[in-house]
Design a protein around this motif. Sequence first.
Motif, short mmCIF file in Angstrom:
data_model
loop_
_atom_site.label_atom_id
_atom_site.label_comp_id
_atom_site.label_asym_id
_atom_site.label_seq_id
_atom_site.Cartn_x
_atom_site.Cartn_y
_atom_site.Cartn_z
N VAL A 133 20.28 133.46 -2.97
CA VAL A 133 21.46 132.45 -3.00
C VAL A 133 21.84 132.04 -1.73
O VAL A 133 22.12 130.68 -1.56
N VAL A 134 21.76 132.92 -0.36
CA VAL A 134 21.82 132.20 0.74
C VAL A 134 20.71 131.30 1.14
O VAL A 134 20.72 130.47 1.80
N SER A 135 19.49 131.45 0.75
CA SER A 135 18.22 130.53 1.19
C SER A 135 18.63 129.34 0.28
O SER A 135 18.44 128.20 0.98
N TYR A 136 19.07 129.21 -1.12
CA TYR A 136 19.33 128.02 -1.59
C TYR A 136 20.55 127.27 -0.95
O TYR A 136 20.50 126.08 -0.82
N VAL A 137 21.68 128.04 -0.74
CA VAL A 137 22.74 127.46 0.06
C VAL A 137 22.47 126.77 1.41
O VAL A 137 22.60 125.75 1.51
N SER A 138 21.68 127.46 2.11
CA SER A 138 21.25 127.00 3.51
C SER A 138 20.49 125.80 3.49
O SER A 138 20.25 124.95 4.60
N ARG A 139 19.51 126.02 2.56
CA ARG A 139 18.59 124.69 2.42
C ARG A 139 19.43 123.45 2.08
O ARG A 139 18.91 122.30 2.80
N GLY A 140 20.43 123.22 1.42
CA GLY A 140 21.16 122.34 1.23
C GLY A 140 21.96 121.71 2.31
O GLY A 140 22.83 120.72 2.41
N GLU A 141 22.40 122.64 3.41
CA GLU A 141 23.26 122.37 4.49
C GLU A 141 22.52 121.18 5.59
O GLU A 141 21.54 121.22 5.74
N PRO A 142 23.47 120.28 6.13
CA PRO A 142 22.78 119.28 6.96
C PRO A 142 22.58 119.84 8.39
O PRO A 142 22.92 121.08 8.68
N ASP A 143 21.70 119.10 9.12
CA ASP A 143 21.21 119.59 10.33
C ASP A 143 22.56 119.52 11.25
O ASP A 143 23.24 118.73 11.20
N VAL A 144 22.61 120.34 12.53
CA VAL A 144 23.62 120.36 13.43
C VAL A 144 23.11 119.99 14.47
O VAL A 144 22.20 120.55 15.07
N TYR A 145 23.90 119.21 15.39
CA TYR A 145 23.65 118.47 16.67
C TYR A 145 24.57 119.39 17.80
O TYR A 145 25.78 119.36 17.61
N GLU A 146 24.03 119.34 18.98
CA GLU A 146 24.88 120.02 20.01
C GLU A 146 24.95 118.84 21.19
O GLU A 146 23.64 118.61 21.71
N ALA A 147 26.02 118.44 21.63
CA ALA A 147 26.19 117.63 22.95
C ALA A 147 26.83 118.57 23.97
O ALA A 147 27.87 119.28 23.86
N VAL A 148 26.25 118.69 25.27
CA VAL A 148 26.39 119.43 26.36
C VAL A 148 26.83 118.50 27.52
O VAL A 148 26.22 117.59 27.86
N ALA A 149 27.89 119.15 28.28
CA ALA A 149 28.24 118.25 29.47
C ALA A 149 28.49 119.58 30.57
O ALA A 149 29.15 120.55 30.08
N ARG A 150 27.98 119.38 31.83
CA ARG A 150 28.25 120.43 32.82
C ARG A 150 29.08 119.85 33.93
O ARG A 150 28.94 118.70 34.51
N VAL A 151 30.11 120.79 34.22
CA VAL A 151 31.05 120.56 35.05
C VAL A 151 31.24 121.45 36.24
O VAL A 151 31.11 122.74 35.76
N GLN A 152 31.44 120.99 37.46
CA GLN A 152 31.54 122.15 38.62
C GLN A 152 33.06 122.20 39.11
O GLN A 152 33.48 121.18 39.14
N MET A 153 33.47 123.40 38.51
CA MET A 153 34.80 123.46 38.88
C MET A 153 35.15 124.28 40.25
O MET A 153 35.53 125.28 40.45
N GLY A 154 35.28 123.28 41.48
CA GLY A 154 35.41 123.85 42.68
C GLY A 154 34.09 124.34 43.43
O GLY A 154 32.90 124.05 42.88
N THR A 155 34.17 124.65 44.86
CA THR A 155 32.98 124.71 45.52
C THR A 155 32.76 126.24 45.87
O THR A 155 31.67 126.66 46.35
N GLU A 156 33.68 127.19 45.66
CA GLU A 156 33.64 128.47 45.77
C GLU A 156 32.98 129.32 44.71
O GLU A 156 33.59 129.18 43.61
N LEU A 157 32.16 130.27 45.15
CA LEU A 157 31.71 131.05 44.04
C LEU A 157 32.79 132.36 43.71
O LEU A 157 33.56 132.77 44.43
N ALA A 158 32.79 132.66 42.39
CA ALA A 158 33.68 133.70 41.99
C ALA A 158 33.33 134.98 42.71
O ALA A 158 32.11 135.35 42.67
N ALA A 159 34.20 135.66 43.10
CA ALA A 159 34.02 136.85 43.69
C ALA A 159 33.75 138.15 42.58
O ALA A 159 33.26 138.99 43.24
N SER A 160 33.95 137.94 41.26
CA SER A 160 33.70 138.93 40.22
C SER A 160 33.64 138.21 38.96
O SER A 160 34.10 137.10 38.92
N ASN A 161 33.15 138.91 38.11
CA ASN A 161 33.17 138.61 36.66
C ASN A 161 34.53 138.25 36.18
O ASN A 161 34.63 137.17 35.49
#
Length: 477
Positions: free
Chosen positions: A28-56
Amino acid sequence: MTIDDAFGRVIRGHWLLILLCIVAPYGVVSYVSRGEPDVYEAVARVQMGTELAASNVQADATSQRVLGIATSPGVVRSALDKARLRADANDFAAHYIDVRRVGVSPVMEIVVTDTSPTRAATIAKSITNDVIRVSNVGDQPTSNQRRQGVQSQLNSLARQRNRLAAKLNNVDPKGGAALSIQAQLTSLTTAQAELERQMSDLNLAAPSPSHAVLLDPVRVPSVALPRQDLQRAVLAALIGALVGGGLAAGLEALRPRLRSSRSIARALEVPHIGHLPRLDLSRRTTSAAGPVADRLALLARRYDASNTLAVLVDPRDEPAARPVATLLGPDGEKARHRVACSVVGRDWVEPGTSPVIAVLSPRHVKVRALVDTMSFVDALGWPVVGMISYPRRWFWQRRTLRRAAAKHEQPVAAGVPSPVRPWKTRRPEPVVPTMPVPSMPVLTKPAGTAKPVGTAQNGVDHGEHWNATHPGEVLQR
């Protein structure tokens, strides 16, 4: 119960159910997944400031701030309008917009997924511009308003001090009015110092221009994301295996069964004498019944038994077991050492002087039926020498046997309903006219010749008639 018994009863006993629970979700999952359309990913990179984070924690706070701006209903609604996509803003933000940080650096990736590459790039570009605009100028109006408020308070304090200083010049320095004015001037000086400190803090905390910078602009994706049809199908199969195992364990707990000759013999605590390939009089059964009958005779001689009583675990197999029981007994001049075998069923069976019991059981049997059989055997009190197994008979096999027995034992006359199809009546057979047979002269035999046992109408001598006592003897002859 050993591990082998548990594995045999749960896994081997319900392998078809487990296999169905694995194959069905996978397909069932194979049959349902076969009919799903392809998915595309658009990515943009942004720098938020110049200082590095001190911790996670600080890096996560920055990424959560960017995510909060990117998934705001107003920002998402504006991006969807630009892409001419009619969708719910909250649902789209929850499933198709994501923000990923690169390590602990202030660099963030704004990701938008969609089935159309152009639409994904348009939405990602609009959201990225809004994030940069809000990050750069979003805090400036608030800081300016606070500075303006503090500055207006400083100006008001300066005017009050000027008025008090002018009054102090016109009063007597040694009077009480001069002391009151000086006290007011002291309090105004303290308030002015506090406001000047707040103004200094606001100036230090003022955001610098170009706080957020676009590093990598949005491009229209040309390659779709790799499909994960196989991974999802395998995951569904694993979940199905767990569900199938649970169902098998539940069925085994509610209706316990034994599915092998060894497990049945172990449960009865008797030896396994042998296995019959089929419960009929076929050639395979006849050849396999010889060694089984020899072992059964050897075990019966241990108790000096004169007869063997076969007790059925499944009473529905009695019609098929009676002819087979004759194969386990003596075979004329060939196997005189064997002991006669009879099936304990609906009809009376003569036990003899010292009988022994042999259990006839299918390889697939319920534990409840086995317990009932052993209760009956214990009530008889005769020794149990072993167990003989045979394949399980299905309901259509029993029905076919009953129909054949009914047709063989009860001949159907004309006009009587058929036992196989009761709604139909047998038509009378056509009457064939008979021709008169001329009389033949009777031949006289000379003296001294043997007299025939029987003579037919046409004068042909019949052989000696032999009466069979049971079907097994007919087959053996």
